[in-house]
Design a protein around this motif. Structure first.
Motif, PDB file in Angstrom:
ATOM      1  N   CYS A 102      -3.198   7.962  14.047  1.00  0.00           N
ATOM      2  CA  CYS A 102      -3.404   6.507  13.924  1.00  0.00           C
ATOM      3  C   CYS A 102      -4.855   6.199  13.567  1.00  0.00           C
ATOM      4  N   CYS A 109      -6.082   6.482   9.730  1.00  0.00           N
ATOM      5  CA  CYS A 109      -5.681   5.375   8.852  1.00  0.00           C
ATOM      6  C   CYS A 109      -6.270   4.045   9.313  1.00  0.00           C
ATOM      7  N   HIS A 110      -6.544   3.914  10.601  1.00  0.00           N
ATOM      8  CA  HIS A 110      -6.997   2.618  11.110  1.00  0.00           C
ATOM      9  C   HIS A 110      -8.506   2.566  11.367  1.00  0.00           C
ATOM     10  N   SER A 136       5.810  -7.666  11.853  1.00  0.00           N
ATOM     11  CA  SER A 136       5.004  -8.198  12.945  1.00  0.00           C
ATOM     12  C   SER A 136       4.790  -9.689  12.710  1.00  0.00           C
ATOM     13  N   ARG A 195       4.465 -11.178   0.673  1.00  0.00           N
ATOM     14  CA  ARG A 195       5.190 -10.297   1.601  1.00  0.00           C
ATOM     15  C   ARG A 195       6.715 -10.418   1.575  1.00  0.00           C
TER      16      ARG A 195
HETATM   17  C1  HEC Z   1      -0.835   6.430   6.566  1.00  0.00           C
HETATM   18  C2  HEC Z   1      -1.673   5.457   7.229  1.00  0.00           C
HETATM   19  C3  HEC Z   1      -1.262   4.891   8.560  1.00  0.00           C
HETATM   20  C4  HEC Z   1      -0.950   5.593   9.713  1.00  0.00           C
HETATM   21  C5  HEC Z   1      -0.851   7.091   9.899  1.00  0.00           C
HETATM   22  C6  HEC Z   1      -0.767   4.601  10.732  1.00  0.00           C
HETATM   23  N1  HEC Z   1      -0.912   3.338  10.225  1.00  0.00           N
HETATM   24 FE1  HEC Z   1      -0.687   1.629  11.248  1.00  0.00          FE
HETATM   25  N2  HEC Z   1      -0.845   0.580   9.491  1.00  0.00           N
HETATM   26  C7  HEC Z   1      -1.302   1.104   8.303  1.00  0.00           C
HETATM   27  C8  HEC Z   1      -1.485   0.026   7.338  1.00  0.00           C
HETATM   28  C9  HEC Z   1      -1.974   0.189   5.903  1.00  0.00           C
HETATM   29  C10 HEC Z   1      -1.112  -1.176   7.996  1.00  0.00           C
HETATM   30  C11 HEC Z   1      -1.096  -2.578   7.405  1.00  0.00           C
HETATM   31  C12 HEC Z   1       0.212  -2.829   6.713  1.00  0.00           C
HETATM   32  C13 HEC Z   1       0.319  -4.218   6.148  1.00  0.00           C
HETATM   33  O1  HEC Z   1      -0.663  -4.986   6.181  1.00  0.00           O
HETATM   34  O2  HEC Z   1       1.414  -4.569   5.689  1.00  0.00           O
HETATM   35  C14 HEC Z   1      -0.713  -0.778   9.351  1.00  0.00           C
HETATM   36  C15 HEC Z   1      -0.241  -1.673  10.323  1.00  0.00           C
HETATM   37  C16 HEC Z   1      -0.017  -1.337  11.640  1.00  0.00           C
HETATM   38  C17 HEC Z   1       0.441  -2.256  12.647  1.00  0.00           C
HETATM   39  C18 HEC Z   1       0.773  -3.742  12.439  1.00  0.00           C
HETATM   40  C19 HEC Z   1      -0.453  -4.571  12.697  1.00  0.00           C
HETATM   41  C20 HEC Z   1      -0.263  -6.044  12.416  1.00  0.00           C
HETATM   42  O3  HEC Z   1      -1.203  -6.779  12.686  1.00  0.00           O
HETATM   43  O4  HEC Z   1       0.799  -6.432  11.921  1.00  0.00           O
HETATM   44  C21 HEC Z   1       0.474  -1.577  13.851  1.00  0.00           C
HETATM   45  C22 HEC Z   1       0.872  -2.114  15.203  1.00  0.00           C
HETATM   46  C23 HEC Z   1       0.078  -0.216  13.554  1.00  0.00           C
HETATM   47  N3  HEC Z   1      -0.212  -0.100  12.217  1.00  0.00           N
HETATM   48  C24 HEC Z   1      -0.007   0.790  14.513  1.00  0.00           C
HETATM   49  C25 HEC Z   1      -0.166   2.132  14.195  1.00  0.00           C
HETATM   50  C26 HEC Z   1      -0.107   3.211  15.180  1.00  0.00           C
HETATM   51  C27 HEC Z   1       0.059   3.028  16.670  1.00  0.00           C
HETATM   52  C28 HEC Z   1      -0.220   4.371  14.471  1.00  0.00           C
HETATM   53  C29 HEC Z   1      -0.170   5.809  14.993  1.00  0.00           C
HETATM   54  C30 HEC Z   1       1.010   6.187  15.740  1.00  0.00           C
HETATM   55  C31 HEC Z   1      -0.372   4.013  13.068  1.00  0.00           C
HETATM   56  N4  HEC Z   1      -0.363   2.657  12.947  1.00  0.00           N
HETATM   57  C32 HEC Z   1      -0.495   4.930  12.053  1.00  0.00           C
HETATM   58  C33 HEC Z   1      -1.505   2.435   8.034  1.00  0.00           C
HETATM   59  C34 HEC Z   1      -1.226   3.478   8.895  1.00  0.00           C
END
Ligand code: HEC
Ligand code: HEC
Ligand code: HEC
Length: 437
Positions: free
Chosen positions: A71, A74-75, A126, A177
């Protein structure tokens, strides 16, 4: 016939023919709508609901799971504070930015309920709306409640940081979206968790991790048009878009050469007697897989060694060893001069320090990009607890011409019983132009 009938407009006369078409379109639409899960995934639970668990054991478990799920990579913005979001993901339609996962109430997950978090992770929806599939929710849908709750507990234990994610920069219509409903109807198939009864516990645990949290298919399967999910091409290997790296198949025949223990060791250390990790795989091991506990690494190895091979029709174009070796021209001499001191004249490498090139299917796959890249730019396996001082491979971009690189790569793809196709100087030249990550 009366004058009134004759004056009826054409569209009215054709109406009976349209009705079945409209009904058919509606039926197909409804079918696809229900196949993506119907209305339920689109309804985001609101309100305060259940708060995050706060006990130390859940937080510790969540920290482990967040590493396996990568997580933070990517974040976290490049060079920025962990989990604050804003990392850019280039796609064919523009750039998507990840979001802030710290418990800041305005810009992060501070006022999210556990239900909202579970929902976003499982359904990719979300309060923001439908989320782009760069976020691997199709994989995370397999996670059990207990694991999701631990992840939420961990994220809530972080220091809240106020950080607004930059607005996505996408072309229309991808920027809107609701268009994702169309994508979901075409490609999203909610996966249901569950064990395969006649397989071992370790195999099932491996599948749970590979398909779920660790989302290995994101790189090791090729997506189809419009970023559709892999399906038929499950773990059959693929070029990683925009990066010029090929992730080889994770299937029985390519992984046959690794005993389970060696493969588990590769996943945690980045090196083994059979292969060394480079590029994006080195990054995944460095940030995520090196933290796997021994049982989970073994479970993943057990599972991927048992994934059936997928034939890719028309893509197997093997040439005999003799003809490739002949095409290599001065490849053999170049190899003896520049490569043999590490990889050995017999291509067997040296223990875990220098990987074997003989009998290495990752080297002879159809796409030679990885080998060409390594020879041009060099490489180093990740620094891990199990391999704290990795040996590196020097770059040859300035020493060898395109024709030389092509010759030496062709040589190693065809020598010692390897059966890969020849590489041309043009292919090398194209790689020189690629961005290096
Ligand atoms: C490959 C990259 C990637 C990985 C790995 C990843 N994320 Fe994300 N995540 C993103 C992206 C890019 C977005 C935004 C998507 C969008 O804006 O539509 C996101 C969005 C989210 C959201 C929604 C947030 C919102 O405000 O709507 C959550 C919750 C989240 N991720 C949690 C996690 C967690 C917990 C993990 C690990 C288990 C994780 N992500 C792993 C790329 C990733
Ligand atoms: C970010 C993309 C990415 C992700 C995610 C990823 N890999 Fe890789 N992987 C690669 C690339 C690229 C290579 C080829 C380069 C190399 O050999 O180091 C590779 C190579 C490998 C190899 C060596 C194959 C061989 O035959 O030599 C194994 C095994 C492997 N990956 C397993 C996994 C597993 C298991 C996961 C999930 C836990 C995973 N990978 C996730 C990109 C990725
Ligand atoms: C100084 C020692 C050294 C020399 C010289 C060297 N290599 Fe390497 N080579 C390595 C190391 C270390 C790795 C692992 C790199 C990594 O994981 O990023 C490697 C990896 C590779 C791989 C990828 C193997 C795999 O498992 O994915 C190929 C292909 C390769 N080398 C070919 C060559 C060729 C061709 C030459 C000569 C032009 C050469 N090497 C010269 C040390 C060397």
């Amino acid at each position: 016939m009366s004058a009134a009938t004759r004056r009826r407009p054409l569209w009215l006369l054709l109406l009976p023919a349209f009705v079945p078409v409209v009904v058919l379109v509606l039926c197909v639409g409804l079918f696809l709508f229900f196949r993506q899960g119907g209305l339920e995934p689109l309804r985001v639970p609101t309100g305060t609901g259940t708060p995050a668990p706060t006990d130390a054991a859940s937080i510790e478990r969540g920290r482990y799971l967040a590493r396996v799920g990568n997580c933070d990579t990517c974040h976290t913005p490049r060079g920025g504070a962990p989990y604050t979001g804003g990392r850019a993901f280039p796609t064919d339609w523009g750039t998507v930015f990840s979001t802030n996962l710290t418990p800041d109430p305005d810009t992060g997950l501070g006022d999210w309920s556990l239900e909202e978090f579970r929902h976003a992770m499982r359904h990719g929806v979300s309060r923001t709306g439908m989320l782009y599939p760069v976020f691997p929710y199709a994989n995370f849908a397999l996670l059990e409640d207990a694991d999701l709750d631990a992840l939420f507990a961990y994220l809530h234990s972080l220091e809240p940081v106020r950080a607004e994610a930059p607005a996505n920069r996408l072309d229309w219509p991808a920027s809107w979206r609701p268009v994702l409903l169309g994508w979901r109807m075409l490609y999203h198939r909610p996966r249901t968790p569950g064990e395969v009864p006649d397989r071992s516990e370790s195999w099932n645990r491996g599948r749970y991790l590979v398909d779920g949290l660790a989302h290995c298919d994101m790189c090791h399967s090729e997506r189809g048009r419009f970023a559709s999910l892999p399906g038929e091409r499950y773990l059959a290997g693929g070029i990683i878009p925009g990066q010029g790296w090929y992730a080889p198949p994770l299937t029985r025949s390519t992984l046959e050469r690794f005993p389970v223990d060696d493969l588990a060791h590769y996943l945690r250390s980045g090196v083994s007697l059979q292969a060394a990790a480079s590029g994006p795989m080195a990054e995944v091991i460095f940030t995520s897989l090196q933290h796997l506990d021994a049982a989970d690494a073994e479970a993943i190895a057990t599972y991927i060694k048992d994934v059936p091979d997928r034939a890719r029709p028309g893509s197997r174009d093997l040439v005999s060893e003799r003809s490739t070796t002949a095409m290599a021209g001065n490849g053999r001499t170049l190899y003896e001069d520049h490569c043999a001191q590490c990889h050995g004249s017999d291509g067997r490498g040296r223990g875990m320090d220098y990987p074997a090139l003989a009998g290495n299917p990752a080297l002879t796959v159809n796409d030679p990009v990885n080998a060409v890249r390594l020879v041009l730019y060099g490489g180093v396996p990740p620094t891990t607890a199990l391999n704290p001082r990795p040996h590196s491979m020097p770059p040859f971009a300035h020493t060898l011409s395109d024709a030389d690189v092509a010759a030496v790569v062709t040589y190693v793809r065809g020598a010692w019983g390897n059966r890969g196709t020849a590489v041309s100087a043009d292919q090398v030249q194209r790689m020189r132009g690629m961005r290096i990550d």
